[in-house]
Design an enzyme around this catalytic site. Sequence first.
Site, PDB file in Angstrom:
ATOM      1  N   ARG A  36       0.827  -1.205   0.000  1.00  0.00           N
ATOM      2  CA  ARG A  36       0.000   0.000   0.000  1.00  0.00           C
ATOM      3  C   ARG A  36       0.870   1.268   0.000  1.00  0.00           C
ATOM      4  NH1 ARG A  36      -3.811  -0.479   4.565  1.00  0.00           N
ATOM      5  NH2 ARG A  36      -4.408  -2.445   3.639  1.00  0.00           N
ATOM      6  N   ARG A  40      -3.556   6.701   0.503  1.00  0.00           N
ATOM      7  CA  ARG A  40      -4.142   7.969   0.922  1.00  0.00           C
ATOM      8  C   ARG A  40      -3.221   8.812   1.797  1.00  0.00           C
ATOM      9  NH1 ARG A  40      -9.672   5.544   3.213  1.00  0.00           N
ATOM     10  NH2 ARG A  40      -8.231   3.845   3.652  1.00  0.00           N
ATOM     11  N   ARG A  49      -7.564  11.133  -6.078  1.00  0.00           N
ATOM     12  CA  ARG A  49      -8.768  10.518  -5.520  1.00  0.00           C
ATOM     13  C   ARG A  49      -9.996  11.400  -5.725  1.00  0.00           C
ATOM     14  NH1 ARG A  49      -9.870   9.842   0.731  1.00  0.00           N
ATOM     15  NH2 ARG A  49     -11.407   8.179   0.741  1.00  0.00           N
ATOM     16  N   ASP A  85      -6.855  -3.726  -7.209  1.00  0.00           N
ATOM     17  CA  ASP A  85      -7.494  -4.252  -6.011  1.00  0.00           C
ATOM     18  C   ASP A  85      -7.764  -5.734  -6.198  1.00  0.00           C
ATOM     19  OD1 ASP A  85      -8.926  -3.129  -3.383  1.00  0.00           O
ATOM     20  OD2 ASP A  85     -10.179  -4.731  -4.207  1.00  0.00           O
ATOM     21  N   TYR A 161     -14.724 -12.204   0.766  1.00  0.00           N
ATOM     22  CA  TYR A 161     -15.463 -10.989   0.399  1.00  0.00           C
ATOM     23  C   TYR A 161     -16.668 -11.321  -0.484  1.00  0.00           C
ATOM     24  CZ  TYR A 161     -11.630  -8.218   2.283  1.00  0.00           C
ATOM     25  OH  TYR A 161     -10.699  -7.658   3.131  1.00  0.00           O
TER      26      TYR A 161
END
Length: 356
Positions: A36, A40, A49, A85, A161
């Site tokens: 990562r 952010r 973003r 992702d 998921y």
Amino acid sequence: MGGMISENAPSSLSSKPLLRALRGEAVWPPPVWLMRQAGRYLPEFRAMRDRADFLTRCMTPDMATELTIQPIRRYGMDGAILFSDILILPWAMGQSLEFIDGRGPVLGAIRSEADLARLDPKRVQDAVAPVRETLSRLAKELPDVTTLLGFAGSPFTVACYMVEGGGSRDFAETRRMMQTNPGLFDRLIDTLTSSTAEMLCGQIEAGAEAVMLFDSWAGILPPSAFRRYVIEPTRQIVEYIRTRHPKTPIIGFPRLGGIMVREYAQKTGINTLALDTVADPAQISELLAKAVPGLTLQGNMDPMILFSGGEKMIREAQAIRDAMRGKPHVFNLGHGVMQHTPPENVAALVEAVRSV
């Protein structure tokens, strides 16, 4: 980076420190990249973003290329991991997917044979064409010393998921399906295994020089289920990739696998074992030295230590680095960079790892 040397293995033809380490060389100082690392915490990432939602950024080559390169431009990381992702695969097979701020991914849950039947693995290659385009661009635009990494979620973690319809603390629905409808769960895992292997081969053919399998929820399984749903699908994926791309290094990350990582490393055929924060790299190295000779270890500083920064961070980073000297090692975190990590802490970490 020009000062990196190979300490106890013949040098490969590659001038890329990370690629050499992933192929089993002990490179000093160790190459460094962070899970990562495009995220952010970077102001340039946040600026992008604001322009588009997460899925659009993943599937737009201009945006995904820029986001992948941002930490390379800023820190000179040895590895650039594709901005994407793990849930792109179920989306590509036709499962609904939306990323909601404050909630995370939301998918149309797979709970029945009819739900599973609606998935179409034949859609995947066309659906992920923009991802391959991103990799092709990155292969041309990255610095010559930077290794390009592709990745996918491992079948069990992606299945979690897909069955839950999103994230969860305990993935109770997934575990319930494993017990009450194992045939359905097995078919889902089989579908994900073959589709993941095919998708990763496509990433390699588009320019990825190594690939990583993220099994973030492997640690919730007991040993028998770990063997069945983590080790065996990974072994099949590695075996398939080897038939088409025998020289491409494969990193496996069975997060929170505990003592099962030994069996995972022995039986899957991976080149590199990525360690979570609870593992001791030096002890794992001793444990696996005879069982899996030539295995590279990756990791594994606590992201919270990076978040806090300062002298403690530098000491911890150099302790991990120094404990692995003379062994194939890639410096990384035990999980991804935390959202509010000061960017200057990442710069200090990279400098600390390379300062010898």
